[in-house]
Design a protein around this motif. Structure first.
Motif, mmCIF file in Angstrom:
data_model
loop_
_atom_site.group_PDB
_atom_site.id
_atom_site.type_symbol
_atom_site.label_atom_id
_atom_site.label_comp_id
_atom_site.label_asym_id
_atom_site.label_seq_id
_atom_site.Cartn_x
_atom_site.Cartn_y
_atom_site.Cartn_z
ATOM 1 N N GLU A 157 0.819 -1.220 0.000
ATOM 2 C CA GLU A 157 0.000 0.000 0.000
ATOM 3 C C GLU A 157 0.850 1.267 0.000
ATOM 4 O O GLU A 157 0.648 2.145 -0.816
ATOM 5 C CB GLU A 157 -1.032 -0.012 1.126
ATOM 6 C CG GLU A 157 -0.489 -0.061 2.536
ATOM 7 C CD GLU A 157 -1.618 -0.024 3.568
ATOM 8 O OE1 GLU A 157 -2.656 -0.677 3.379
ATOM 9 O OE2 GLU A 157 -1.431 0.677 4.582
ATOM 10 N N GLY A 158 1.799 1.368 0.901
ATOM 11 C CA GLY A 158 2.616 2.571 0.948
ATOM 12 C C GLY A 158 3.708 2.408 1.979
ATOM 13 O O GLY A 158 3.603 1.563 2.875
ATOM 14 N N ASN A 170 4.810 0.009 -4.248
ATOM 15 C CA ASN A 170 3.628 0.314 -3.444
ATOM 16 C C ASN A 170 2.641 1.141 -4.266
ATOM 17 O O ASN A 170 3.017 1.739 -5.276
ATOM 18 C CB ASN A 170 4.035 1.138 -2.215
ATOM 19 C CG ASN A 170 4.571 0.281 -1.084
ATOM 20 O OD1 ASN A 170 3.943 -0.677 -0.658
ATOM 21 N ND2 ASN A 170 5.761 0.628 -0.598
ATOM 22 N N PHE A 229 9.081 -2.038 1.883
ATOM 23 C CA PHE A 229 9.103 -3.288 2.651
ATOM 24 C C PHE A 229 10.482 -3.606 3.251
ATOM 25 O O PHE A 229 11.085 -4.630 2.939
ATOM 26 C CB PHE A 229 8.610 -4.455 1.777
ATOM 27 C CG PHE A 229 7.108 -4.468 1.618
ATOM 28 C CD1 PHE A 229 6.285 -4.943 2.631
ATOM 29 C CD2 PHE A 229 6.516 -3.975 0.468
ATOM 30 C CE1 PHE A 229 4.899 -4.941 2.501
ATOM 31 C CE2 PHE A 229 5.132 -3.956 0.326
ATOM 32 C CZ PHE A 229 4.334 -4.446 1.343
ATOM 33 N N HIS A 248 -1.613 -9.053 3.251
ATOM 34 C CA HIS A 248 -0.438 -8.225 3.528
ATOM 35 C C HIS A 248 0.398 -8.924 4.608
ATOM 36 O O HIS A 248 -0.165 -9.459 5.576
ATOM 37 C CB HIS A 248 -0.913 -6.857 4.032
ATOM 38 C CG HIS A 248 0.146 -5.806 3.992
ATOM 39 N ND1 HIS A 248 1.197 -5.788 4.877
ATOM 40 C CD2 HIS A 248 0.319 -4.753 3.162
ATOM 41 C CE1 HIS A 248 1.967 -4.747 4.600
ATOM 42 N NE2 HIS A 248 1.463 -4.109 3.562
HETATM 43 N N1 URA Z 1 3.594 -1.829 4.107
HETATM 44 C C1 URA Z 1 3.405 -1.598 2.784
HETATM 45 O O1 URA Z 1 2.305 -1.755 2.272
HETATM 46 N N2 URA Z 1 4.444 -1.196 2.077
HETATM 47 C C2 URA Z 1 5.657 -1.021 2.584
HETATM 48 O O2 URA Z 1 6.574 -0.659 1.844
HETATM 49 C C3 URA Z 1 5.836 -1.277 3.958
HETATM 50 C C4 URA Z 1 4.796 -1.678 4.699
#
Ligand code: URA
Length: 270
Positions: free
Chosen positions: A109-110, A155, A122, A243
């Motif tokens: 997601e981000g 992301n 991540f 996730h």
């Molecule tokens: N969660 C996410 O969705 N992306 C990342 O880069 C880190 C944690």
């Protein structure tokens, strides 16, 4: 102060910061303290001038440039992005990491706290679990010896969505990106996908799955089912799964993710 007043004060503080950063940037008087300098090896091409998104068409599909050069051009085009309010509070933009020629792209997601500091998707606790999932599936985030399938990781948005954007040093300050933030940023994700031309996409969690499948359903309804995914310049097969952060909270979901990864492995081995 009521919640509504607090929200209005916060929004206007963020707007002021964005306006100040923009005017500093446009006047050339120094870069912002949150600017995301690309790593050394990515500076070999001249930066693309700030321009509307359709300028991407000029190089994204250009076969005379290597995929990695096109990704560099894209990263330079994104630059010290202030196209949405996330730019004002982020520390480093997390462009994406991995193989410019990947067969599989994982999409979260981000960025969160750790990703905001390292400028890479991540890399926090969820990322460490993602790395274990990749290894167990015979995949990797970077080149390894002996070689396995080297993936790309990105992301929905490239900057850290914060609950409280006035303090980017806080922990547990993460939230999902809004639809508006994803609308602003997703052309850059789609440009990455057009350049990489993966065969398979794996969405991680509700936010990316819902956004790319254009559904309001919850992830438990649509995970594990392959769908055809089409955008301008790319056709791929998409597999939504949970996730890794959800697995950390609820380890009983691991068996479903393992089923999904076996299904991905089977497609790669065909
Ligand atoms: N969660 C996410 O969705 N992306 C990342 O880069 C880190 C944690």
């Amino acid at each position: 102060m009521t919640n509504r007043e607090e929200l209005a004060a916060l929004t206007s503080a963020v707007r002021r910061t964005v306006a100040e950063k923009r005017s500093r940037y446009l006047s050339g008087k120094g870069t912002s303290p949150t600017s995301n300098k690309p790593p050394e090896r990515l500076t070999s091409l001249p930066p693309a001038a700030a321009a509307p998104t359709n300028v991407l068409d000029a190089f994204v599909d250009d076969p005379s440039l290597s995929k990695s050069d096109r990704l560099v051009r894209l990263q330079n085009h994104i630059g010290d992005c202030q196209r949405c309010p996330l730019g004002a509070s982020r520390i480093r933009l997390a462009f994406g990491v991995g193989n410019p020629d990947a067969k599989v792209v994982f999409i979260g997601e981000g960025p969160g706290y750790a990703e905001d500091r390292q400028g890479e998707p991540f890399v926090g606790p969820a990322g460490q679990l993602l790395d274990k999932i990749l290894t167990a599936t015979g995949l990797s985030r970077g080149p390894v010896n002996p070689p396995v399938n080297w993936v790309f990781i990105a992301n929905m948005v490239k900057c850290h969505p914060m609950i409280d954007p006035s303090d980017n040093t806080k922990r547990s300050n993460d939230r999902p990106p809004t639809p508006e933030e994803m609308d602003v940023c997703s052309p850059f994700l789609f440009a990455q996908l057009r350049i990489i031309q993966p065969l398979f996409l794996v969405t991680l969690g509700n936010t990316a799955g819902r956004a790319l499948l254009k559904t309001e359903e919850g992830i438990s309804k649509f995970r594990g089912r392959w769908v055809d995914f089409r955008i301008d310049g790319l056709t791929a097969r998409l597999l939504p799964t949970y996730h890794p952060a959800a697995l950390l909270r609820n380890p009983s979901l691991k068996k479903d993710v393992w089923e999904d990864m076996k299904s991905l492995r089977a497609e790669l081995d065909k």
